[in-house]
Design a protein around this motif. Structure first.
Motif, mmCIF file in Angstrom:
data_model
loop_
_atom_site.group_PDB
_atom_site.id
_atom_site.type_symbol
_atom_site.label_atom_id
_atom_site.label_comp_id
_atom_site.label_asym_id
_atom_site.label_seq_id
_atom_site.Cartn_x
_atom_site.Cartn_y
_atom_site.Cartn_z
ATOM 1 N N GLY A 101 2.897 2.432 -0.710
ATOM 2 C CA GLY A 101 3.549 1.444 0.143
ATOM 3 C C GLY A 101 2.694 0.206 0.350
ATOM 4 N N ALA A 102 1.363 0.395 0.429
ATOM 5 C CA ALA A 102 0.467 -0.747 0.603
ATOM 6 C C ALA A 102 0.519 -1.675 -0.605
ATOM 7 N N ALA A 103 0.535 -1.095 -1.794
ATOM 8 C CA ALA A 103 0.638 -1.913 -3.006
ATOM 9 C C ALA A 103 1.966 -2.668 -3.037
ATOM 10 N N LEU A 104 3.042 -1.990 -2.660
ATOM 11 C CA LEU A 104 4.350 -2.628 -2.644
ATOM 12 C C LEU A 104 4.434 -3.694 -1.563
ATOM 13 N N GLY A 105 3.771 -3.458 -0.427
ATOM 14 C CA GLY A 105 3.779 -4.440 0.648
ATOM 15 C C GLY A 105 3.116 -5.739 0.235
ATOM 16 N N THR A 106 2.018 -5.649 -0.514
ATOM 17 C CA THR A 106 1.356 -6.851 -1.004
ATOM 18 C C THR A 106 2.290 -7.650 -1.907
ATOM 19 N N LEU A 107 2.974 -6.957 -2.815
ATOM 20 C CA LEU A 107 3.926 -7.638 -3.698
ATOM 21 C C LEU A 107 5.100 -8.204 -2.916
ATOM 22 N N GLY A 108 5.553 -7.458 -1.898
ATOM 23 C CA GLY A 108 6.660 -7.932 -1.076
ATOM 24 C C GLY A 108 6.312 -9.200 -0.330
ATOM 25 N N GLY A 109 5.098 -9.268 0.203
ATOM 26 C CA GLY A 109 4.660 -10.477 0.879
ATOM 27 C C GLY A 109 4.477 -11.636 -0.076
ATOM 28 N N LEU A 110 3.961 -11.347 -1.265
ATOM 29 C CA LEU A 110 3.717 -12.384 -2.270
ATOM 30 C C LEU A 110 5.005 -13.042 -2.728
ATOM 31 N N PHE A 111 6.048 -12.228 -2.961
ATOM 32 C CA PHE A 111 7.291 -12.753 -3.523
ATOM 33 C C PHE A 111 8.416 -12.878 -2.502
ATOM 34 N N GLY A 112 8.163 -12.518 -1.237
ATOM 35 C CA GLY A 112 9.168 -12.683 -0.198
ATOM 36 C C GLY A 112 10.369 -11.776 -0.363
ATOM 37 N N ILE A 113 10.134 -10.518 -0.785
ATOM 38 C CA ILE A 113 11.255 -9.617 -1.052
ATOM 39 C C ILE A 113 11.118 -8.280 -0.342
ATOM 40 N N GLY A 114 10.045 -8.053 0.412
ATOM 41 C CA GLY A 114 9.899 -6.802 1.142
ATOM 42 C C GLY A 114 9.405 -5.624 0.334
ATOM 43 N N GLY A 115 9.277 -5.762 -0.982
ATOM 44 C CA GLY A 115 8.732 -4.694 -1.820
ATOM 45 C C GLY A 115 9.749 -3.766 -2.446
ATOM 46 N N GLY A 116 11.014 -3.882 -2.047
ATOM 47 C CA GLY A 116 12.016 -2.937 -2.532
ATOM 48 C C GLY A 116 12.337 -3.069 -4.002
ATOM 49 N N LEU A 117 12.201 -4.270 -4.532
ATOM 50 C CA LEU A 117 12.594 -4.497 -5.924
ATOM 51 C C LEU A 117 11.797 -3.643 -6.889
ATOM 52 N N ILE A 118 10.501 -3.491 -6.652
ATOM 53 C CA ILE A 118 9.699 -2.643 -7.538
ATOM 54 C C ILE A 118 9.668 -1.201 -7.051
ATOM 55 N N ALA A 119 9.893 -0.990 -5.741
ATOM 56 C CA ALA A 119 9.892 0.374 -5.214
ATOM 57 C C ALA A 119 11.026 1.199 -5.805
ATOM 58 N N VAL A 122 12.735 -2.615 5.394
ATOM 59 C CA VAL A 122 13.192 -3.214 6.655
ATOM 60 C C VAL A 122 12.026 -3.714 7.516
ATOM 61 N N PRO A 123 11.029 -2.875 7.860
ATOM 62 C CA PRO A 123 9.901 -3.426 8.641
ATOM 63 C C PRO A 123 9.069 -4.429 7.859
ATOM 64 N N ASN A 124 8.940 -4.245 6.549
ATOM 65 C CA ASN A 124 8.202 -5.212 5.733
ATOM 66 C C ASN A 124 8.839 -6.596 5.785
ATOM 67 N N VAL A 125 10.153 -6.633 5.675
ATOM 68 C CA VAL A 125 10.874 -7.905 5.703
ATOM 69 C C VAL A 125 10.674 -8.599 7.049
ATOM 70 N N LEU A 126 10.767 -7.844 8.135
ATOM 71 C CA LEU A 126 10.625 -8.439 9.463
ATOM 72 C C LEU A 126 9.225 -9.029 9.660
ATOM 73 N N LEU A 127 8.203 -8.288 9.238
ATOM 74 C CA LEU A 127 6.837 -8.792 9.389
ATOM 75 C C LEU A 127 6.592 -9.992 8.471
ATOM 76 N N ALA A 128 7.047 -9.893 7.227
ATOM 77 C CA ALA A 128 6.860 -11.011 6.297
ATOM 78 C C ALA A 128 7.591 -12.255 6.782
ATOM 79 N N LEU A 129 8.796 -12.070 7.325
ATOM 80 C CA LEU A 129 9.551 -13.204 7.868
ATOM 81 C C LEU A 129 8.758 -13.897 8.965
ATOM 82 N N TRP A 130 8.146 -13.145 9.847
ATOM 83 C CA TRP A 130 7.341 -13.717 10.921
ATOM 84 C C TRP A 130 6.138 -14.473 10.361
ATOM 85 N N ARG A 131 5.484 -13.898 9.350
ATOM 86 C CA ARG A 131 4.313 -14.548 8.758
ATOM 87 C C ARG A 131 4.692 -15.860 8.055
#
Length: 249
Positions: free
Chosen positions: A11-29, A53-62
């Motif tokens: 999940g940590a690896a996916l979270g980094t990618l989700g933040g980088l590309f603004g997608i929450g990580g689900g696309l590769i998960a 869902v929580p990844n998107v909310l946190l990334a949106l805030w950032r």
């Protein structure tokens, strides 16, 4: 315990990618859960959404902290995306898993081709303000939300290239707006999948913990990268995800 820790790291690896590309990580998960853990398409999408869902909310805030997101744009995208994501998720749970996975591969390849074409052509400078407002943002939110509900990726992957190519947004602004679209649509999509027993909660929650630990790092990388490099990386990311899913097929 070791297995749970592995899900957190994943999940940590996916979270980094989700933040980088603004997608929450689900696309590769989603393809990874199918390829590495043997989950069928609907179960992979539902489980990935627990993390998304929580990844998107946190990334949106950032993203909002670094570049203020206009609430009018966010609402136009989010409301239309919410309604259409719910319809798309209801459609998805009744589809054949193999056919759905093949459709997802085609969906990713089309998006990658669109991004490649844009990279190869002349790229105008990002506009100071979006070229189009309501109802065009609502239409985009509806189409992206439908795709997000159907494929479990929140719609951001559809909205981001359209916001840059058609609406004139920079890559980071487009990714922030796409997260505003994805926030409500991923929530309603997760609810639909959960009600139909298409979620592995222990796996998804462990991945969510890892994603929340790392997604802010991905956002920082996105803002540090040159615009063209970020777009090229996003395009390559789409191709990798499609190949992973094709191997599962």
């Amino acid at each position: 315990m070791v297995e749970w820790a592995g899900y957190v790291l994943f999940g940590a690896a996916l979270g980094t990618l989700g933040g980088l590309f603004g997608i929450g990580g689900g696309l590769i998960a989603i393809p990874a859960l199918g390829l590495l853990f043997g989950l069928d398409q609907q179960l992979a999408q539902g489980t990935a959404l627990v993390m998304v869902v929580p990844n998107v909310l946190l990334a949106l805030w950032r993203y909002h902290q670094r570049n203020r997101i206009d609430p009018r744009h966010a609402i136009a995208l989010g409301v239309a995306g919410l309604v259409c994501a719910w319809l798309g998720s209801l459609w998805a749970i009744g589809l054949d898993a193999v056919a759905m996975r093949k459709g997802f591969v085609g969906f990713l390849l089309v998006l990658a081709a669109m991004n490649l074409a844009r990279l190869a052509g002349q790229q105008p400078a990002p506009a100071q303000a979006l070229r189009h407002g309501w109802p065009w943002l609502g239409a985009l939110g509806g189409v992206a939300g439908l795709a997000g509900g159907l494929f479990g990726v929140g719609g951001a992957v559809v909205a981001t290239p359209v916001l840059t190519a058609v609406f004139g947004a920079s890559q980071v602004v487009a990714q922030g707006l796409s997260l505003a679209l994805a926030a409500p649509s991923t929530g309603i999509t997760l609810l639909t999948y959960a009600l139909h027993q298409h979620v592995n909660w222990p796996m998804g929650l462990a991945m969510a913990i890892g994603g929340l630990m790392s997604i802010s790092w991905g956002v920082r990388i996105a803002y540090a990268m040159p615009e063209r490099a970020l777009r090229a990386a996003f395009c390559g990311f789409l191709v990798v995800c499609a190949l992973m899913l094709a191997f599962k097929s």
